[in-house]
Design an enzyme around this catalytic site. Structure first.
Site, PDB file in Angstrom:
ATOM      1  N   THR A  36       0.836  -1.206   0.000  1.00  0.00           N
ATOM      2  CA  THR A  36       0.000   0.000   0.000  1.00  0.00           C
ATOM      3  C   THR A  36       0.870   1.255   0.000  1.00  0.00           C
ATOM      4  O   THR A  36       0.408   2.318  -0.389  1.00  0.00           O
ATOM      5  CB  THR A  36      -0.896   0.026   1.245  1.00  0.00           C
ATOM      6  OG1 THR A  36      -0.077  -0.330   2.377  1.00  0.00           O
ATOM      7  CG2 THR A  36      -2.035  -0.969   1.131  1.00  0.00           C
ATOM      8  N   SER A 129      13.426  -6.127   6.783  1.00  0.00           N
ATOM      9  CA  SER A 129      13.991  -4.777   6.595  1.00  0.00           C
ATOM     10  C   SER A 129      15.415  -4.592   7.081  1.00  0.00           C
ATOM     11  O   SER A 129      15.751  -3.551   7.647  1.00  0.00           O
ATOM     12  CB  SER A 129      13.132  -3.725   7.290  1.00  0.00           C
ATOM     13  OG  SER A 129      11.996  -3.493   6.568  1.00  0.00           O
ATOM     14  N   SER A 131      17.801  -4.111   5.063  1.00  0.00           N
ATOM     15  CA  SER A 131      18.359  -3.056   4.195  1.00  0.00           C
ATOM     16  C   SER A 131      18.041  -1.684   4.759  1.00  0.00           C
ATOM     17  O   SER A 131      18.913  -0.819   4.846  1.00  0.00           O
ATOM     18  CB  SER A 131      17.776  -3.126   2.782  1.00  0.00           C
ATOM     19  OG  SER A 131      17.819  -4.420   2.295  1.00  0.00           O
ATOM     20  N   ASP A 179       9.581   0.742   5.138  1.00  0.00           N
ATOM     21  CA  ASP A 179      10.625   0.169   5.998  1.00  0.00           C
ATOM     22  C   ASP A 179      11.464   1.252   6.668  1.00  0.00           C
ATOM     23  O   ASP A 179      11.799   1.151   7.849  1.00  0.00           O
ATOM     24  CB  ASP A 179      11.545  -0.739   5.159  1.00  0.00           C
ATOM     25  CG  ASP A 179      10.774  -1.820   4.428  1.00  0.00           C
ATOM     26  OD1 ASP A 179       9.605  -2.067   4.793  1.00  0.00           O
ATOM     27  OD2 ASP A 179      11.327  -2.397   3.478  1.00  0.00           O
TER      28      ASP A 179
HETATM   29  C1  GLA Z   1       9.004  -4.093   1.032  1.00  0.00           C
HETATM   30  C2  GLA Z   1       9.240  -2.649   0.615  1.00  0.00           C
HETATM   31  C3  GLA Z   1       8.209  -1.719   1.250  1.00  0.00           C
HETATM   32  C4  GLA Z   1       6.798  -2.222   1.037  1.00  0.00           C
HETATM   33  C5  GLA Z   1       6.689  -3.701   1.387  1.00  0.00           C
HETATM   34  C6  GLA Z   1       5.349  -4.280   1.051  1.00  0.00           C
HETATM   35  O1  GLA Z   1       9.266  -4.246   2.397  1.00  0.00           O
HETATM   36  O2  GLA Z   1      10.536  -2.232   0.993  1.00  0.00           O
HETATM   37  O3  GLA Z   1       8.373  -0.414   0.751  1.00  0.00           O
HETATM   38  O4  GLA Z   1       6.359  -1.972  -0.270  1.00  0.00           O
HETATM   39  O5  GLA Z   1       7.681  -4.471   0.737  1.00  0.00           O
HETATM   40  O6  GLA Z   1       4.372  -3.716   1.840  1.00  0.00           O
END
Ligand code: GLA
Length: 390
Positions: A36, A129, A131, A179
């Site tokens: 989203t 996350s 990264s 993230d």
């Molecule tokens: C990854 C991306 C985010 C987001 C999610 C899905 O974590 O880094 O920006 O789009 O996927 O919600």
């Protein structure tokens, strides 16, 4: 040993002196609100206790040195880079993340050299996350070395956008800002309700423990790689749909608009739009339940989110589906994959008294299916990024 201690210790071994400071940033899980963010919608992450720490000292030149301690304890040094000569695409290893942050900060007047030593325990490639944690800890370190004060909320939002730019334009991965915002803006004991379009945030209390509940994370250990996966295809699909519908972003479509909207779209785009529109509505529903203290009641919304990602957005995989289905069958109140998808992690909301049974059922199901053993842990909403040591 904390990640900050590990980074400081490794810095001292490599450079023979203590770092000027240590900054760290957490990984995250997203409770709900997937794919989203790049549609200008809503997300609801919380920070994990797992963090990446950057021990750093300034240099007299414009050189950035980068080293990291791997999970095996081995030190890995990247080739030195000259900040004025940085350009996207090089380096292309893990060092692209800190180098990309230096590349963005250069435009904002921060271009001094630094020695960086990275250590931490955020699992990589697990959809948690790592990264963003690396980008955010690096940004705070470089800004801190430049003498900038601990950032306030408004500044954190700005830094999150810079870190996202490093990932999009330097590393070349087309992610949204979920993230980085989670890593920088989450606070302990809360989920972060973020309206990506307006940038407005609300810290919503999330104390599952007090209700006798826990969020169990199941890292399937199926590696996801957004640059190579269908992430970019999904993103392009939703942008194409928004253009066809004449809206700025899918955020502008409401649940009420949905039936006529779906009729107007080509068959392959309609399910993508249905996911984004219903997912935004589910985030708002979860927030309303949490505001009323009804943690146990969010389960069906987590389940519906997973089904939507599995069937409409088509970003799940057999391991994620097995984790989610098994958790539910063993008593979880709700479960869903979290993060970008195509592997990575799932979360399950479980009664504390059911935790062991759910964990055992998932381990057994993975073994029966011939899948690699997943990694399981309970996630406690933890603090966002900050400085650990002077
Ligand atoms: C990854 C991306 C985010 C987001 C999610 C899905 O974590 O880094 O920006 O789009 O996927 O919600």
């Amino acid at each position: 040993m904390t990640s900050a201690d590990a980074a400081a210790g490794a810095f001292r071994s490599l450079h023979g002196r203590l770092p000027r400071g240590v900054w760290s940033a957490p990984g995250r899980v997203n409770l709900i609100g997937e794919h989203t963010d790049y549609n200008d919608g809503y997300v609801l992450p919380f920070a994990l206790p797992h963090r990446l720490a950057v021990a750093a000292s300034p240099r007299d030149d414009k050189v950035l040195t980068m080293a990291t301690v791997g999970s095996d304890g081995r030190l890995q040094q990247a080739a030195d880079v000259e900040i004025p000569h940085l350009r996207p695409g090089e380096p292309d290893s893990w060092a692209a993340y800190p180098a990309g942050v230096a590349w963005v900060l250069r435009e904002h007047g921060v271009d001094h050299g630094a020695d960086l030593l990275i250590a931490g325990d955020v699992p990589t490639g697990a959809g948690l996350s790592s990264s963003a944690a690396l980008e955010c800890a690096t940004a705070l370190a470089l800004l801190g070395l430049a003498g900038q004060p601990e950032p306030d909320h408004a500044r954190r939002v700005e830094i999150a956008r810079w870190a996202q730019r490093a990932e999009n334009e330097f590393v070349g991965v087309p992610t949204g800002v979920l993230d980085q915002m989670a890593s920088l803006c989450c606070v302990a004991g809360h989920v972060l309700f973020l309206d990506v379009r307006s940038g407005e945030t609300e810290q919503v209390p999330f104390d599952a423990e007090a209700e006798g509940l826990q969020v169990l994370v199941v890292d399937t250990r199926v590696k996801h790689a957004h640059s190579e996966s269908g992430y970019g295809d999904r993103r392009r699909g939703t942008e194409q749909a928004a253009a066809l519908l004449g809206v700025e972003a899918l955020r502008d479509i409401t649940l009420g608009d949905l039936p006529s909207t779906l009729d107007a779209l080509p068959g392959e785009l309609a399910p993508l739009v249905r996911h984004v529109v219903t997912e935004n509505a589910r985030v708002v529903d979860v927030v309303n339940l949490l505001r009323g203290g009804q943690v146990a009641d969010i389960g069906p919304l987590l389940d519906a989110s997973h089904v939507s990602m599995r069937d409409d957005y088509r970003i799940s995989c057999p391991e994620l589906d097995l984790a989610v289905d098994t958790a539910r069958a063993a008593g979880a109140l709700g479960a869903r994959m979290t993060g970008g998808g195509f592997g990575g992690s799932a979360i399950a909301l479980v009664h504390k008294s059911d935790q062991q049974a759910v964990e055992a059922a998932i381990m057994a199901a993975f073994e029966d299916a011939g899948f690699r053993a997943p990694r399981l842990f309970v996630a406690i909403p933890s603090p966002g990024a900050g400085q650990d040591r002077p």
